[in-house]
Design a protein around this motif. Structure first.
Motif, PDB file in Angstrom:
ATOM      1  N   ASP A 159      28.834  18.233  -9.633  1.00 16.20           N
ATOM      2  CA  ASP A 159      27.595  18.770  -9.076  1.00 16.20           C
ATOM      3  C   ASP A 159      27.357  20.173  -9.645  1.00 16.20           C
ATOM      4  O   ASP A 159      28.095  20.630 -10.526  1.00 16.20           O
ATOM      5  N   GLU A 160      26.338  20.870  -9.118  1.00 13.70           N
ATOM      6  CA  GLU A 160      25.986  22.154  -9.734  1.00 13.70           C
ATOM      7  C   GLU A 160      27.074  23.216  -9.554  1.00 13.70           C
ATOM      8  O   GLU A 160      27.134  24.178 -10.310  1.00 13.70           O
ATOM      9  N   ASP A 161      27.958  23.003  -8.551  1.00 14.78           N
ATOM     10  CA  ASP A 161      29.058  23.955  -8.355  1.00 14.78           C
ATOM     11  C   ASP A 161      30.333  23.488  -9.051  1.00 14.78           C
ATOM     12  O   ASP A 161      31.421  23.992  -8.764  1.00 14.78           O
ATOM     13  N   ASP A 162      30.213  22.515  -9.915  1.00 16.35           N
ATOM     14  CA  ASP A 162      31.344  21.990 -10.664  1.00 16.35           C
ATOM     15  C   ASP A 162      32.375  21.292  -9.776  1.00 16.35           C
ATOM     16  O   ASP A 162      33.567  21.307 -10.064  1.00 16.35           O
ATOM     17  N   ASN A 163      31.929  20.731  -8.661  1.00 18.39           N
ATOM     18  CA  ASN A 163      32.828  19.920  -7.844  1.00 18.39           C
ATOM     19  C   ASN A 163      32.766  18.478  -8.333  1.00 18.39           C
ATOM     20  O   ASN A 163      31.692  17.954  -8.581  1.00 18.39           O
ATOM     21  N   ALA A 164      33.934  17.855  -8.429  1.00 22.62           N
ATOM     22  CA  ALA A 164      33.970  16.479  -8.917  1.00 22.62           C
ATOM     23  C   ALA A 164      33.552  15.513  -7.825  1.00 22.62           C
ATOM     24  O   ALA A 164      33.817  15.733  -6.651  1.00 22.62           O
ATOM     25  N   PHE A 165      32.874  14.437  -8.216  1.00 25.19           N
ATOM     26  CA  PHE A 165      32.483  13.398  -7.270  1.00 25.19           C
ATOM     27  C   PHE A 165      33.605  12.384  -7.080  1.00 25.19           C
ATOM     28  O   PHE A 165      33.662  11.693  -6.085  1.00 25.19           O
ATOM     29  N   PHE A 166      34.458  12.291  -8.095  1.00 27.91           N
ATOM     30  CA  PHE A 166      35.481  11.251  -8.067  1.00 27.91           C
ATOM     31  C   PHE A 166      36.863  11.887  -8.094  1.00 27.91           C
ATOM     32  O   PHE A 166      37.030  13.002  -8.569  1.00 27.91           O
ATOM     33  N   PHE A 167      37.830  11.154  -7.576  1.00 27.68           N
ATOM     34  CA  PHE A 167      39.223  11.576  -7.755  1.00 27.68           C
ATOM     35  C   PHE A 167      40.130  10.360  -7.736  1.00 27.68           C
ATOM     36  O   PHE A 167      39.692   9.262  -7.398  1.00 27.68           O
ATOM     37  N   PHE A 168      41.366  10.592  -8.126  1.00 22.97           N
ATOM     38  CA  PHE A 168      42.340   9.500  -8.146  1.00 22.97           C
ATOM     39  C   PHE A 168      43.187   9.538  -6.888  1.00 22.97           C
ATOM     40  O   PHE A 168      43.621  10.599  -6.461  1.00 22.97           O
ATOM     41  N   GLU A 169      43.388   8.370  -6.331  1.00 23.73           N
ATOM     42  CA  GLU A 169      44.241   8.233  -5.169  1.00 23.73           C
ATOM     43  C   GLU A 169      45.520   7.544  -5.642  1.00 23.73           C
ATOM     44  O   GLU A 169      45.486   6.741  -6.560  1.00 23.73           O
ATOM     45  N   ASN A 170      46.625   7.839  -4.982  1.00 27.31           N
ATOM     46  CA  ASN A 170      47.928   7.233  -5.282  1.00 27.31           C
ATOM     47  C   ASN A 170      48.419   7.622  -6.686  1.00 27.31           C
ATOM     48  O   ASN A 170      47.731   8.341  -7.414  1.00 27.31           O
TER      49      ASN A 170
END
Lengths: 233, 71
Positions: A159-170
Motif C-alpha cells: 500500500d502507500e505506506d509500503d505495508n505488504a498485503f501478503f505474508f507467509f504462514e508456517n
C-alpha cells in the motif's frame, strides 16, 4: 557503476555494465534465462531457483548474481538444462497444476516455461496435495493448489505506506500464502488486479467472471515465454 | 519400492544439493547420497529387484464388484 565488464555466456563474450543483475542484463542482449520470481523493478529474491546457471563452476541463480569482470556463465549446457527441468518438474508435481481448467492458462508463466522446456511426462511422482481455496478476502482469492511460493506478491504488492498485503504462514513444507486480514479494507479492485497480474501462476485470481480473454488472445498463446516477450522487442 | 525409486532418490538429492541457496540445502542430500553408495546392499534388500513398478491399488479388487454385477 558505469564501468563496462566482459562476461562470457555460453562461450559468447559480452560487454555489459558492471554490478547489474545478470538476468536482466543478458535478456537485453538476447540471452533468455527463465524466471518465475524475478519481476521488473522488484528486489531479486532467488526463491524459484528456475534461473539457476553455472557461473564460474558453481550453480547460482542468475537473478541474484551481479555482473563482474571475467564472469563465465553456462546457460544452455545439458547439465544446467537438466537441473532446471528437474526444478520445474518439482514445482509441477508439488501442487495441483491442472492447466486445462485453469483461468490463467495462456497467461501463466509456469505453463509457458513448461512448454518451453517441453515437459510432457514427469519423472517425479505427483504429490496430489489436498488444498482448499481461500476466498475470505474481498476482490481476491487465493488458490493454494497453484501457488509456487515465489514471493512476488509479498514483495510487489504494497500500500502507500509500503505495508505488504501478503505474508507467509508456517515454515518449510507447510509454508502458505495468506492475505493480511487487517489489510482487507485496502484491498481495492485495482490492487487485486495488480496482484493477479504479478502472480506468475493462477494462485491469485481477481473475483470476477472468469475466462474473459478468449483463447488466442492470451499472452503466451502463440509462442512460449522468451526474451522477446519479456522485453517487448 | 523398486530399483527405479533408488535412482530417483539419487536424482532428487543431487538436484537439492546443486540448486539450494543455503548450506542446509546444499548438504541435505549428502547423507542420502553417501548411504546410497556405502550401504547399497541394505537398500537393495529392501527394494524389489524383479518388479518394475508397484501399483498403489489392486486392479482386480477394484473391478471385482463391477464384474460380479455383470455375471
Amino acid at each position: 557503476m558505469t564501468d563496462k565488464v566482459t562476461i562470457t555466456i555460453d562461450g559468447e563474450s559480452l560487454k555489459v555494465p558492471a554490478n547489474k543483475p545478470l538476468i536482466a542484463t543478458v535478456a537485453k542482449l538476447g540471452h533468455y534465462i527463465p524466471t518465475l520470481c524475478d519481476y521488473k523493478d522488484l528486489m531479486p529474491a532467488g526463491t524459484c531457483r528456475i534461473c539457476t546457471v553455472k557461473a564460474n563452476g558453481r550453480f547460482q541463480t542468475a537473478c541474484m548474481l551481479k555482473t563482474s569482470e571475467g564472469l563465465e556463465v553456462e546457460n544452455n549446457s545439458d547439465e544446467v538444462l537438466d537441473l532446471r527441468k528437474s526444478i520445474l518438474e518439482m514445482m509441477f508435481v508439488e501442487g495441483n497444476h491442472i492447466c486445462p481448467v485453469c483461468e490463467k492458462s495462456g497467461n501463466c508463466d509456469l505453463q509457458s516455461i513448461g512448454y518451453r522446456y517441453q515437459l510432457t511426462v514427469h519423472k517425479f511422482p505427483h504429490l496430489y496435495p489436498k488444498r482448499k481455496l481461500d476466498a475470505s478476502a474481498p476482490n481476491l482469492m487465493v488458490e493454494y493448489n497453484r501457488c509456487i511460493q515465489c514471493r512476488r506478491c509479498i514483495r510487489g504488492i504494497r500500500d502507500e505506506d509500503d505495508n505488504a498485503f501478503f505474508f507467509f504462514e508456517n515454515r518449510g513444507n507447510n509454508v502458505k500464502l495468506v492475505i493480511d486480514p487487517s489489510m482487507f479494507d485496502k484491498l481495492t479492485p485495482k490492487i487485486a488486479n495488480a496482484a493477479a497480474k504479478i502472480c506468475p501462476v493462477g494462485a491469485l485470481m481477481k473475483k470476477e467472471p472468469g475466462y474473459q480473454i478468449p483463447i488466442g488472445k492470451r499472452h503466451y498463446d502463440k509462442e512460449p515465454k522468451s526474451y522477446k516477450k519479456e522485453n517487448k522487442v | 519400492g523398486v530399483v527405479k525409486d533408488l535412482e530417483r532418490l539419487e536424482e532428487i538429492a543431487n538436484v537439492v544439493r546443486k540448486s539450494s541457496r543455503c548450506g542446509l540445502g546444499q548438504t541435505a542430500g549428502n547423507p542420502v547420497l553417501q548411504s546410497l553408495t556405502k550401504f547399497k546392499d541394505s537398500y537393495d534388500k529392501r527394494v524389489s529387484q524383479e518388479l518394475e513398478f508397484i501399483s498403489e491399488f489392486d486392479l482386480e479388487e477394484s473391478l471385482r464388484k463391477a464384474r460380479e454385477g455383470i455375471s
